[in-house]
Enzyme design. Structure first.
Site, short mmCIF file in Angstrom:
data_model
loop_
_atom_site.label_atom_id
_atom_site.label_comp_id
_atom_site.label_asym_id
_atom_site.label_seq_id
_atom_site.Cartn_x
_atom_site.Cartn_y
_atom_site.Cartn_z
N HIS A 28 -9.61 4.95 -0.68
CA HIS A 28 -8.60 5.13 0.37
C HIS A 28 -9.18 6.00 1.49
CE1 HIS A 28 -4.62 3.77 -1.42
NE2 HIS A 28 -5.54 3.38 -2.29
N ASP A 39 0.85 -1.19 0.00
CA ASP A 39 0.00 0.00 0.00
C ASP A 39 0.90 1.25 0.00
OD1 ASP A 39 -2.40 1.49 0.29
OD2 ASP A 39 -2.14 1.55 2.48
N ASN A 89 -10.03 0.42 1.57
CA ASN A 89 -8.84 0.37 2.45
C ASN A 89 -9.17 0.85 3.86
OD1 ASN A 89 -7.47 -0.13 0.07
ND2 ASN A 89 -6.00 1.53 0.31
N TYR A 90 -8.76 0.07 4.85
CA TYR A 90 -8.90 0.46 6.25
C TYR A 90 -7.56 0.32 6.95
CZ TYR A 90 -14.03 0.07 5.88
OH TYR A 90 -15.36 0.22 5.53
N GLY A 146 -6.25 8.79 7.99
CA GLY A 146 -6.11 9.21 9.38
C GLY A 146 -7.46 9.50 10.03
N THR A 189 -10.65 5.20 4.45
CA THR A 189 -12.03 4.84 4.77
C THR A 189 -12.34 4.85 6.27
OG1 THR A 189 -11.78 3.36 2.88
CG2 THR A 189 -13.87 3.28 4.02
N SER A 190 -11.32 4.74 7.12
CA SER A 190 -11.60 4.79 8.57
C SER A 190 -12.32 6.08 8.89
CB SER A 190 -10.29 4.74 9.36
OG SER A 190 -9.63 3.53 9.15
P1 13P Z 1 -7.41 5.07 6.79
O1 13P Z 1 -6.24 5.08 7.70
O2 13P Z 1 -8.17 6.34 6.78
O3 13P Z 1 -8.30 3.88 7.02
O4 13P Z 1 -6.84 4.93 5.30
C1 13P Z 1 -6.44 3.67 4.86
C2 13P Z 1 -5.82 3.74 3.53
O5 13P Z 1 -6.33 4.28 2.59
C3 13P Z 1 -4.53 3.09 3.37
O6 13P Z 1 -4.04 3.28 2.11
#
Ligand code: 13P
Length: 279
Positions: free
Chosen positions: A203, A82, A225-226, A176, A205-206
């Site tokens: 990207h 990643d 992505n998380y 983040g 997504t958290s």
């Molecule tokens: P987050 O840390 O916001 O979940 O982002 C994950 C990400 O996109 C990693 O590439």
């Protein structure tokens, strides 16, 4: 089963309108948690490590761990780099056994991003390559970025010129922790989906509300992505364990607590992705 590439996985998700969860791991326990949750829910899954994680422990170590976990499971598992920060790192990961890489040239001008991405597509010799155009905001691995939305026509040109197998557009998410609820540009996502045919990755997504993630999947996102979410779950559980067991000294105790928390969180996120029962 052996590690699969992300190509088959993402094409299947694209065809059937769901997303594969791509979960960032930092250690053995987080990798175990991701594969165990995927196995329990019969979901295909992507385990991924960032460039900074690979400065913490090398790609050969993660490849060995994740390959062993995948071989003991009977759901599809891919191992992805990643936010690869150099062609050299991408090449090293592929040599170590990674089955997919991202090269992140999104901080470069368009032509520089195309040239770097093209270089990685060439050296990957058919292995899948993801790239990003425009900037997902926030703290991306250890680089701070301001969001700059991806233009659909540029996305089309970028994918055509580079030959990437999946593409991460910037549509308003940030890596983040969000300070305010993110405003996702779903109309832009639809326009990008119409302009390019490769699978699209979300990207940052958290912290994005589940309904918003589902809305993105309905509009063509098929890799989600998380990272931050799982780091926070792991750390909170370790902290709680140590607070409750002041005399603990065996790492297996608190690391198991972290692993259990990540497994539970990944199971919920697989539910958001709609990938349960697809393997
Ligand atoms: P987050 O840390 O916001 O979940 O982002 C994950 C990400 O996109 C990693 O590439």
């Amino acid at each position: 089963m052996p590690l699969l590439t992300t190509r088959e996985m993402l094409r299947a998700a694209q065809a059937d309108g769901y997303a594969v969860g791509a979960f960032n791991v930092e250690n053995l326990e987080m990798a175990q948690a991701v594969v165990e949750a995927a196995q329990a829910l019969r979901a295909p899954v992507i385990v991924q490590t960032t460039s900074s994680t690979l400065r913490y422990a090398p790609p050969e170590a993660f490849a060995g761990i994740v390959r062993a976990l995948a071989e003991a499971a009977d759901v599809p598992v891919a191992l992805h780099l990643d936010h690869g920060d150099s062609a050299q790192l991408a090449e090293r990961c592929l040599r170590a056994g990674y089955t997919s890489v991202m090269i992140d040239g999104s901080a470069l001008p368009f032509d520089g991003n195309v040239a770097l991405t093209r270089q990685v597509v060439d050296l990957a010799q058919g292995m899948p390559v993801e790239a990003e155009l425009g900037k997902v905001g926030g703290k991306e691995d250890d680089v701070e970025a301001n969001a700059a939305y991806t233009e659909p026509e540029e996305a089309e040109r970028f994918v055509r010129l580079t030959g990437v197998s999946s593409f991460a557009p910037a549509i308003g998410t940030a890596h983040g922790v969000y300070k305010a609820e993110p405003k996702l540009d779903l109309a832009r996502l639809e326009a990008i989906r119409a302009a390019v045919d490769v699978p699209l990755a979300l990207h940052g997504t958290s912290g994005v509300p589940e309904d918003a993630v589902r809305a993105c999947i309905a509009r063509g996102i098929c890799k989600v992505n998380y990272a931050t979410d799982l780091r926070a779950a792991f750390t909170a559980a370790v902290r709680a364990y140590l607070a409750a067991h002041g005399a603990a000294f065996d790492p297996k105790g608190y690391l198991s607590a972290g692993r259990d928390a990540v497994r539970a969180r990944v199971a919920e996120l697989i539910g958001v992705c709609g990938s349960a029962g697809r393997a």
